[in-house]
Design a protein around this motif. Structure first.
Motif, PDB file in Angstrom:
ATOM      1  N   ASP A 339       0.858  -1.163  -0.061  1.00 14.07           N
ATOM      2  CA  ASP A 339       0.110   0.004   0.136  1.00 14.07           C
ATOM      3  C   ASP A 339       0.823   1.059   0.067  1.00 14.07           C
ATOM      4  O   ASP A 339       0.243   2.233   0.066  1.00 14.07           O
ATOM      5  CB  ASP A 339      -0.749  -0.031   1.157  1.00 14.07           C
ATOM      6  CG  ASP A 339      -1.930  -0.946   1.201  1.00 14.07           C
ATOM      7  OD1 ASP A 339      -2.351  -1.266   0.150  1.00 14.07           O
ATOM      8  OD2 ASP A 339      -1.978  -1.730   2.120  1.00 14.07           O
ATOM      9  N   GLY A 340       2.187   1.116  -0.023  1.00 16.11           N
ATOM     10  CA  GLY A 340       2.925   2.285  -0.125  1.00 16.11           C
ATOM     11  C   GLY A 340       3.507   2.877   1.166  1.00 16.11           C
ATOM     12  O   GLY A 340       4.087   3.904   1.206  1.00 16.11           O
ATOM     13  N   VAL A 341       3.206   2.057   2.166  1.00 12.37           N
ATOM     14  CA  VAL A 341       3.658   2.517   3.537  1.00 12.37           C
ATOM     15  C   VAL A 341       4.900   2.115   3.775  1.00 12.37           C
ATOM     16  O   VAL A 341       5.447   0.782   3.642  1.00 12.37           O
ATOM     17  CB  VAL A 341       2.505   1.962   4.402  1.00 12.37           C
ATOM     18  CG1 VAL A 341       2.883   2.315   5.899  1.00 12.37           C
ATOM     19  CG2 VAL A 341       1.252   2.685   4.025  1.00 12.37           C
ATOM     20  N   LYS A 342       5.766   3.070   4.422  1.00  8.70           N
ATOM     21  CA  LYS A 342       7.112   2.657   4.828  1.00  8.70           C
ATOM     22  C   LYS A 342       7.029   1.886   6.301  1.00  8.70           C
ATOM     23  O   LYS A 342       6.260   2.344   7.237  1.00  8.70           O
ATOM     24  CB  LYS A 342       8.017   3.665   4.857  1.00  8.70           C
ATOM     25  CG  LYS A 342       9.555   3.475   5.556  1.00  8.70           C
ATOM     26  CD  LYS A 342      10.403   4.566   5.628  1.00  8.70           C
ATOM     27  CE  LYS A 342      10.851   5.035   4.354  1.00  8.70           C
ATOM     28  NZ  LYS A 342      12.029   6.040   4.214  1.00  8.70           N
ATOM     29  N   ARG A 343       7.411   0.587   6.501  1.00  7.73           N
ATOM     30  CA  ARG A 343       7.526  -0.143   7.631  1.00  7.73           C
ATOM     31  C   ARG A 343       8.804  -0.571   8.128  1.00  7.73           C
ATOM     32  O   ARG A 343       9.659  -0.578   7.260  1.00  7.73           O
ATOM     33  CB  ARG A 343       6.714  -1.367   7.417  1.00  7.73           C
ATOM     34  CG  ARG A 343       5.190  -0.895   7.201  1.00  7.73           C
ATOM     35  CD  ARG A 343       4.327  -2.228   7.055  1.00  7.73           C
ATOM     36  NE  ARG A 343       2.961  -2.081   6.808  1.00  7.73           N
ATOM     37  CZ  ARG A 343       1.990  -1.638   7.580  1.00  7.73           C
ATOM     38  NH1 ARG A 343       2.189  -1.639   8.902  1.00  7.73           N
ATOM     39  NH2 ARG A 343       0.760  -1.634   7.095  1.00  7.73           N
ATOM     40  N   CYS A 344       8.971  -0.680   9.475  1.00 11.44           N
ATOM     41  CA  CYS A 344      10.377  -1.268   9.942  1.00 11.44           C
ATOM     42  C   CYS A 344      10.640  -2.825   9.531  1.00 11.44           C
ATOM     43  O   CYS A 344       9.584  -3.618   9.395  1.00 11.44           O
ATOM     44  CB  CYS A 344      10.262  -1.490  11.422  1.00 11.44           C
ATOM     45  SG  CYS A 344      11.579  -2.188  12.284  1.00 11.44           S
TER      46      CYS A 344
END
Length: 351
Positions: A339-344
């Protein structure tokens, strides 16, 4: 090298192969009695465990292999301050495969970066528990015969429940699966996990609302060890209790699962109901872990292209205090999800 760190590390085709392998092991145990002869499994358990550790041990022994490791980190060099990276570098010289449980989220992923042998995540904090998910999937297949077009009720601690998070990641890939979330607001499913579900979930406030519609009821305990505030735990621990009266509201074909241990969230009277599948689920855990060990040590799987997300160097530090990146000197990494979200990279929390 392939590891099993998260439910998403396996494609649906690989899940199917492991389930079929487990079913073959159940049907023909003697054919696998020496499948891992000469191989050693290291069980590195930084947190207490009964079912997971013993099922890994039994699985390797029944495959003809041997087991070494520790069940209490205080009896290892961890008590002297040794990092996960250094522990795994050492253990890689003594074993052929590792099963690791750790209280820090992302610790098995760190281990995989330094290990020369396959690493299996046996549970990391409140993050992920892929072998429990494979146990759940084998149980669902044996009890209901399918993974698609199911309504799955998730009840109890959905905030810290790593088994719930892993099951969601696996089951959301199948057609027609809908989740019913049953939890007090303090233990609701985290937003980053709701994002995994899209619109395939409903939230309700009582078990009475969920019972008539679910095909699988997945009960979880409220985990005292995840609470910093003892009073909050005492207030929430009895939020949802499944009893014989509530079971009367469920479908005749419904099954009840629980990763165990239970405290009081399922009364002992429910145990007599044939729909209570949680002790059959325990036995399935041994069979599926035999299949996972066998698969990870096979040449075909060992040299396959890894799945799952890949990290990128990031200047964004993770602020999840349960993440391994906040306590050990690891490289800060991130990835961009679908979804284009930056995650750890380690704990999957949004950055």
């Amino acid at each position: 090298m392939r590891h099993l760190l998260d439910s998403t590390d396996l494609t649906t085709q690989e899940i199917e192969k492991i389930v079929l392998r487990a079913l073959d092991i159940i049907a023909h145990p003697q054919q696998y009695a020496e499948a891992c002869k000469g191989k050693k499994l290291a069980t590195l358990f930084y947190e207490p465990s009964t079912r997971t550790r013993l099922s890994f041990t039994a699985a390797m022994m029944e495959l003809g292999g041997q087991v070494l490791g520790f069940s209490d980190a205080r009896s290892s060099s961890v008590s002297k301050g040794e990092t996960v990276a250094d522990t795994v570098r050492v253990v890689s010289a003594f074993a052929d495969i590792i099963a690791m449980r750790h209280y820090k989220e992302g610790a098995p992923r760190v281990a995989s970066e330094f290990s020369r042998i396959p690493v299996i995540n046996a549970g990391d904090g409140g993050h992920s528990h892929p072998t429990q998910t494979m146990t759940d999937l084998l149980t669902i297949r044996r009890e209901l015969g399918r993974f698609d077009h199911l309504t799955i009720g998730l009840c109890g601690d959905l905030k810290y429940g790593r088994t719930v998070h892993s099951l969601i990641k696996a089951m959301r890939r199948y057609e027609g699966v809908h989740f019913v979330l049953i939890a007090p607001k303090e233990l609701a499913l985290p937003d980053y996990m709701k994002a995994e579900l899209g619109d395939a979930y409903t939230e309700v406030s009582t078990l009475e609302e969920a019972m008539p519609v679910v095909d699988v009821l997945y009960m979880t305990r409220v985990q005292q060890e995840r609470f910093a505030d003892k009073d909050e735990y005492e207030r929430l621990k009895d939020s949802f209790i499944l009893d014989e009266r509530l079971m009367e509201l469920g479908k005749p074909s419904m099954i009840v699962l629980h990763p165990l241990p239970r405290v009081n969230e399922i009364t002992v009277g429910v145990d007599k109901d044939p729909r209570a599948a949680y002790f059959r689920q325990v036995e399935n855990g041994k069979y599926v872990r035999k299949a996972i060990i066998y698969t990870l040590l096979s040449d075909e799987y060992m040299h396959a292209e890894p799945t799952g997300h890949h990290g990128e160097t990031s200047s964004c530090a993770c602020h999840n205090d349960r993440c391994i990146a906040t306590t050990e000197p690891v490289e800060q990494k991130s990835y961009i999800d679908a979804d284009g979200v930056k995650r750890c990279f380690y704990c999957d929390h949004m950055l």
